[in-house]
Write an enzyme that holds these catalytic residues in place. Structure first.
Site, PDB file in Angstrom:
ATOM      1  N   GLY A  85       0.865  -1.183   0.000  1.00 44.77           N
ATOM      2  CA  GLY A  85       0.000   0.000   0.000  1.00 44.77           C
ATOM      3  C   GLY A  85       0.898   1.228   0.000  1.00 44.77           C
ATOM      4  O   GLY A  85       0.545   2.291   0.521  1.00 44.77           O
ATOM      5  N   ALA A  87       1.881   3.302  -2.234  1.00 47.99           N
ATOM      6  CA  ALA A  87       1.624   4.501  -3.039  1.00 47.99           C
ATOM      7  C   ALA A  87       0.630   5.435  -2.374  1.00 47.99           C
ATOM      8  O   ALA A  87       0.357   6.524  -2.884  1.00 47.99           O
ATOM      9  CB  ALA A  87       1.111   4.087  -4.422  1.00 47.99           C
ATOM     10  N   GLY A  88       0.078   5.036  -1.242  1.00 47.85           N
ATOM     11  CA  GLY A  88      -0.968   5.827  -0.604  1.00 47.85           C
ATOM     12  C   GLY A  88      -0.435   6.934   0.287  1.00 47.85           C
ATOM     13  O   GLY A  88       0.778   7.182   0.364  1.00 47.85           O
ATOM     14  N   SER A 196      -3.910  -1.143   8.289  1.00 47.59           N
ATOM     15  CA  SER A 196      -5.221  -1.038   7.624  1.00 47.59           C
ATOM     16  C   SER A 196      -6.370  -1.221   8.607  1.00 47.59           C
ATOM     17  O   SER A 196      -6.401  -2.180   9.371  1.00 47.59           O
ATOM     18  CB  SER A 196      -5.345  -2.116   6.539  1.00 47.59           C
ATOM     19  OG  SER A 196      -4.155  -2.230   5.792  1.00 47.59           O
ATOM     20  N   ASP A 228      -1.966   6.036  18.606  1.00 46.91           N
ATOM     21  CA  ASP A 228      -2.689   6.386  19.843  1.00 46.91           C
ATOM     22  C   ASP A 228      -1.714   6.805  20.945  1.00 46.91           C
ATOM     23  O   ASP A 228      -2.002   7.704  21.733  1.00 46.91           O
ATOM     24  CB  ASP A 228      -3.531   5.189  20.312  1.00 46.91           C
ATOM     25  CG  ASP A 228      -4.572   4.791  19.278  1.00 46.91           C
ATOM     26  OD1 ASP A 228      -5.194   5.699  18.701  1.00 46.91           O
ATOM     27  OD2 ASP A 228      -4.740   3.586  19.039  1.00 46.91           O
ATOM     28  N   HIS A 255      -8.132  -0.301  18.575  1.00 41.50           N
ATOM     29  CA  HIS A 255      -7.899   0.947  17.862  1.00 41.50           C
ATOM     30  C   HIS A 255      -9.176   1.399  17.139  1.00 41.50           C
ATOM     31  O   HIS A 255      -9.250   1.383  15.909  1.00 41.50           O
ATOM     32  CB  HIS A 255      -6.731   0.787  16.875  1.00 41.50           C
ATOM     33  CG  HIS A 255      -6.498   2.031  16.064  1.00 41.50           C
ATOM     34  ND1 HIS A 255      -5.975   3.188  16.604  1.00 41.50           N
ATOM     35  CD2 HIS A 255      -6.760   2.325  14.777  1.00 41.50           C
ATOM     36  CE1 HIS A 255      -5.917   4.127  15.683  1.00 41.50           C
ATOM     37  NE2 HIS A 255      -6.388   3.628  14.552  1.00 41.50           N
ATOM     38  N   MET A 306       0.493   9.194  11.059  1.00 41.55           N
ATOM     39  CA  MET A 306       0.470   7.725  11.028  1.00 41.55           C
ATOM     40  C   MET A 306       1.787   7.182  10.489  1.00 41.55           C
ATOM     41  O   MET A 306       2.325   6.195  10.996  1.00 41.55           O
ATOM     42  CB  MET A 306      -0.700   7.240  10.167  1.00 41.55           C
ATOM     43  CG  MET A 306      -0.814   5.732  10.120  1.00 41.55           C
ATOM     44  SD  MET A 306      -1.078   5.001  11.764  1.00 41.55           S
ATOM     45  CE  MET A 306       0.331   3.928  11.909  1.00 41.55           C
TER      46      MET A 306
HETATM   47  N1  LIG Z   1      -3.749   1.988  12.422  1.00 46.52           N
HETATM   48  C1  LIG Z   1      -3.877   3.291  12.418  1.00 46.52           C
HETATM   49  O1  LIG Z   1      -3.624   3.955  13.429  1.00 46.52           O
HETATM   50  C2  LIG Z   1      -4.258   4.002  11.152  1.00 46.52           C
HETATM   51  C3  LIG Z   1      -4.041   5.380  11.034  1.00 46.52           C
HETATM   52  C4  LIG Z   1      -4.377   6.014   9.849  1.00 46.52           C
HETATM   53  C5  LIG Z   1      -4.938   5.288   8.807  1.00 46.52           C
HETATM   54  N2  LIG Z   1      -5.135   3.955   8.953  1.00 46.52           N
HETATM   55  C6  LIG Z   1      -5.693   3.151   7.860  1.00 46.52           C
HETATM   56  O2  LIG Z   1      -4.684   2.930   6.874  1.00 46.52           O
HETATM   57  C7  LIG Z   1      -5.297   2.650   5.620  1.00 46.52           C
HETATM   58  C8  LIG Z   1      -4.635   3.445   4.508  1.00 46.52           C
HETATM   59  O3  LIG Z   1      -4.834   4.816   4.692  1.00 46.52           O
HETATM   60  P1  LIG Z   1      -4.238   5.879   3.630  1.00 46.52           P
HETATM   61  O4  LIG Z   1      -4.623   7.218   4.128  1.00 46.52           O
HETATM   62  O5  LIG Z   1      -2.834   5.586   3.321  1.00 46.52           O
HETATM   63  O6  LIG Z   1      -5.140   5.521   2.352  1.00 46.52           O
HETATM   64  P2  LIG Z   1      -4.799   5.821   0.812  1.00 46.52           P
HETATM   65  O7  LIG Z   1      -6.064   5.629   0.056  1.00 46.52           O
HETATM   66  O8  LIG Z   1      -4.101   7.118   0.684  1.00 46.52           O
HETATM   67  O9  LIG Z   1      -3.754   4.684   0.435  1.00 46.52           O
HETATM   68  C9  LIG Z   1      -4.103   3.341   0.402  1.00 46.52           C
HETATM   69  C10 LIG Z   1      -3.235   2.660  -0.617  1.00 46.52           C
HETATM   70  O10 LIG Z   1      -3.542   1.271  -0.589  1.00 46.52           O
HETATM   71  C11 LIG Z   1      -3.491   0.827  -1.926  1.00 46.52           C
HETATM   72  N3  LIG Z   1      -4.193  -0.448  -2.059  1.00 46.52           N
HETATM   73  C12 LIG Z   1      -5.524  -0.685  -2.120  1.00 46.52           C
HETATM   74  N4  LIG Z   1      -5.733  -2.004  -2.266  1.00 46.52           N
HETATM   75  C13 LIG Z   1      -4.527  -2.599  -2.270  1.00 46.52           C
HETATM   76  C14 LIG Z   1      -4.088  -3.941  -2.393  1.00 46.52           C
HETATM   77  N5  LIG Z   1      -4.943  -4.957  -2.531  1.00 46.52           N
HETATM   78  N6  LIG Z   1      -2.760  -4.181  -2.367  1.00 46.52           N
HETATM   79  C15 LIG Z   1      -1.880  -3.170  -2.227  1.00 46.52           C
HETATM   80  N7  LIG Z   1      -2.233  -1.883  -2.120  1.00 46.52           N
HETATM   81  C16 LIG Z   1      -3.545  -1.613  -2.141  1.00 46.52           C
HETATM   82  C17 LIG Z   1      -4.115   1.943  -2.737  1.00 46.52           C
HETATM   83  O11 LIG Z   1      -3.788   1.822  -4.110  1.00 46.52           O
HETATM   84  C18 LIG Z   1      -3.483   3.141  -2.067  1.00 46.52           C
HETATM   85  O12 LIG Z   1      -2.267   3.486  -2.681  1.00 46.52           O
HETATM   86  C19 LIG Z   1      -6.783   2.947   5.820  1.00 46.52           C
HETATM   87  O13 LIG Z   1      -7.467   1.745   6.013  1.00 46.52           O
HETATM   88  C20 LIG Z   1      -6.814   3.781   7.086  1.00 46.52           C
HETATM   89  O14 LIG Z   1      -8.040   3.684   7.768  1.00 46.52           O
HETATM   90  C21 LIG Z   1      -4.814   3.312  10.104  1.00 46.52           C
HETATM   91  O1  LIG Z   2      -9.323   7.562  12.176  1.00 44.78           O
HETATM   92  C1  LIG Z   2      -9.039   6.887  11.191  1.00 44.78           C
HETATM   93  O2  LIG Z   2      -9.890   6.455  10.422  1.00 44.78           O
HETATM   94  C2  LIG Z   2      -7.604   6.607  10.872  1.00 44.78           C
HETATM   95  C3  LIG Z   2      -6.818   6.111  12.035  1.00 44.78           C
HETATM   96  O3  LIG Z   2      -7.344   4.952  12.584  1.00 44.78           O
HETATM   97  C4  LIG Z   2      -6.564   7.155  13.074  1.00 44.78           C
HETATM   98  O4  LIG Z   2      -6.659   6.870  14.263  1.00 44.78           O
HETATM   99  O5  LIG Z   2      -6.204   8.290  12.701  1.00 44.78           O
END
Ligand SMILES: NC(=O)c1ccc[n+]([C@@H]2O[C@H](COP(=O)([O-])OP(=O)(O)OC[C@H]3O[C@@H](n4cnc5c(N)ncnc54)[C@H](O)[C@@H]3O)[C@@H](O)[C@H]2O)c1
Ligand SMILES: O=C(O)C[C@H](O)C(=O)O
Length: 397
Positions: A85, A87-88, A196, A228, A255, A306
């Site tokens: 993931g 590129a995100g 994720s 957190d 979380h 994050m």
């Molecule tokens: N654990 C935490 O504390 C926390 C904090 C922030 C965000 N997150 C989570 O992290 C995830 C990503 O957030 P983001 O802001 O980077 O999103 P984003 O949309 O910017 O990036 C997600 C990336 O995942 C890629 N992707 C989708 N399906 C895929 C697959 N099957 N294989 C590989 N790559 C794939 C997309 O192409 C994209 O580049 C979200 O689910 C978000 O809720 C968790």
């Molecule tokens: O709040 C969200 O959806 C992203 C992440 O889990 C966070 O805590 O920032």
């Protein structure tokens, strides 16, 4: 792989190897309370000191090699880390931070978006020690994962205002399932750190996939809850005028919303809070993700903080893998610390095989106990949802 570690300034003197050997059983023994308290105090001190060491390490990584600095890793056999993931929003910033980590010799950036190849080329121009390669699509997943020591997964959709993390389940559950299948096929011994959302369910999903493949090792799969802790440390240090580098607030549970439980009573250094401060901080920490989602107004959720948090967690895992002692971070893992709760976030000791020990909750206040009682049914439902998803959904081959 082996690493040469010569970190001298870390906290090894503060906490011995058996420092958190206090088990679930000992938690209930009244006579051991004060010793647990002492151990917790020592742990916090160790964390604070080792965090300072981490910062130093990162700074040192920015100096040119050959300068008179401590050598942390032999350049020819560092760790291979994959970001799935990449590129995100999180993935790109995280990859940059990992590129600056001298413990990493090889970075594999994987995404379903073609731009990941460009991200890898872009990053590869940074003059730090690691090599960077981009991989796109399922047919290249194996190559990305082969030989990995650590796999970090931020793949999946983020929230928009009005959504809960659980609303992401329908898309992200399948993504995490399929990527974990890749881990089982290509690097089953790697430590896997899952970002994720919903983490409360995606971690059980990953564990079930590994079980289905006969490759489950509970020490190797972690849910990243570090954000957190980062937030709690920041909010508390700002409120109390403390040096943020010294502050450590354990955050337990899960979380998402009320499953996030900061243990302010265990703040290191010992800090007192009024009832109102405790209430306000607890609620703010639980809602901090939503605070960002709303501020971004449809543009996604936390990415930069994050990435920072995941880089810290990633480095802690690598320090553990390299044999450094006294590496602790809170994380959401398979655990029997809380009865009937097969997954729970508490402080974990990280070692050569991943999670070496899971700490008990320790003494908590009546206020924290109330929240703990409230969070359990919600967390359990989210765990069960993840487990049933794998039991019910046929695996993608
Ligand atoms: N654990 C935490 O504390 C926390 C904090 C922030 C965000 N997150 C989570 O992290 C995830 C990503 O957030 P983001 O802001 O980077 O999103 P984003 O949309 O910017 O990036 C997600 C990336 O995942 C890629 N992707 C989708 N399906 C895929 C697959 N099957 N294989 C590989 N790559 C794939 C997309 O192409 C994209 O580049 C979200 O689910 C978000 O809720 C968790
Ligand atoms: O709040 C969200 O959806 C992203 C992440 O889990 C966070 O805590 O920032």
């Amino acid at each position: 792989m082996t690493m040469m570690m010569t970190t001298s300034s870390t906290a090894s003197s503060a906490v011995g190897n058996n420092s958190i050997a206090c088990t679930h059983k000992t938690r209930n023994v009244v006579s051991s309370r004060s010793s647990i308290k002492t151990q917790q105090h020592q742990q916090r001190k160790a964390i604070s000191m080792s965090r300072k060491a981490t910062k130093t390490l990162t700074r040192r990584s920015q100096t040119r090699r050959g300068a008179s600095v401590v050598v942390y890793a032999s350049q020819d056999d560092g760790f291979k880390v994959a970001v799935l993931g990449a590129a995100g929003g999180i993935g790109q910033s995280l990859s940059l931070l990992l590129k600056m980590n001298p413990m990493i010799s090889e970075l594999a950036l994987y995404d379903v978006g073609q731009i990941v190849k460009g991200v890898a080329v872009d990053l590869s121009h940074c003059n730090t020690a690691s090599t960077v390669n981009g991989f796109c699509g399922n047919e290249e997943l194996g190559e990305a994962l082969k030989g990995c020591d650590l796999v970090i997964i931020p793949a999946g959709v983020p929230r928009k205002p009005g959504m809960t993390r659980d609303d992401l389940f329908s898309i992200n559950a399948g993504i995490v399932r399929d990527l974990t299948q890749g881990v089982a096929d290509h690097c089953p011994n790697a430590v896997v750190a899952i970002i994720s959302n919903p983490v409360n369910s995606t971690v059980p999903i990953a564990c079930e996939v590994m079980k289905q493949n006969g490759k489950f090792d509970k020490r190797k799969i972690l849910g990243v809850t570090t954000l957190d802790i980062v937030r709690s440390d920041e909010f508390v240090s700002t409120l109390k005028g403390l040096d943020v580098n010294d502050v450590d607030v354990p955050v337990i549970g899960g979380h998402a919303g009320i499953t996030i439980l900061p243990l302010l009573s265990q703040t290191f250094p010992q800090t007192s809070f009024s009832e109102k401060e405790t209430e306000d901080l607890t609620i703010r920490i639980q809602n901090a993700g939503t605070e960002v989602v709303e501020a971004k107004a449809g543009g996604g959720s936390a990415t930069l903080s994050m990435a920072y948090a995941a880089a810290r967690m990633g480095e802690a895992i690598l320090r553990g893998l390299s044999g450094e002692s006294d590496v602790y971070e809170c994380s959401y893992v398979s655990s029997d610390i809380v009865p009937d709760m097969p997954f729970f976030a508490t402080k974990c000791k990280l070692g050569k095989e991943g999670v070496e020990e899971v700490s008990p909750i320790g003494d908590i206040t009546a206020y924290e106990q109330e929240w703990l009682d409230k969070l359990k049914p919600e967390l359990k439902a989210q765990i069960d949802k993840g487990i049933s998803f794998i039991a019910d959904a046929p695996q993608k081959i």
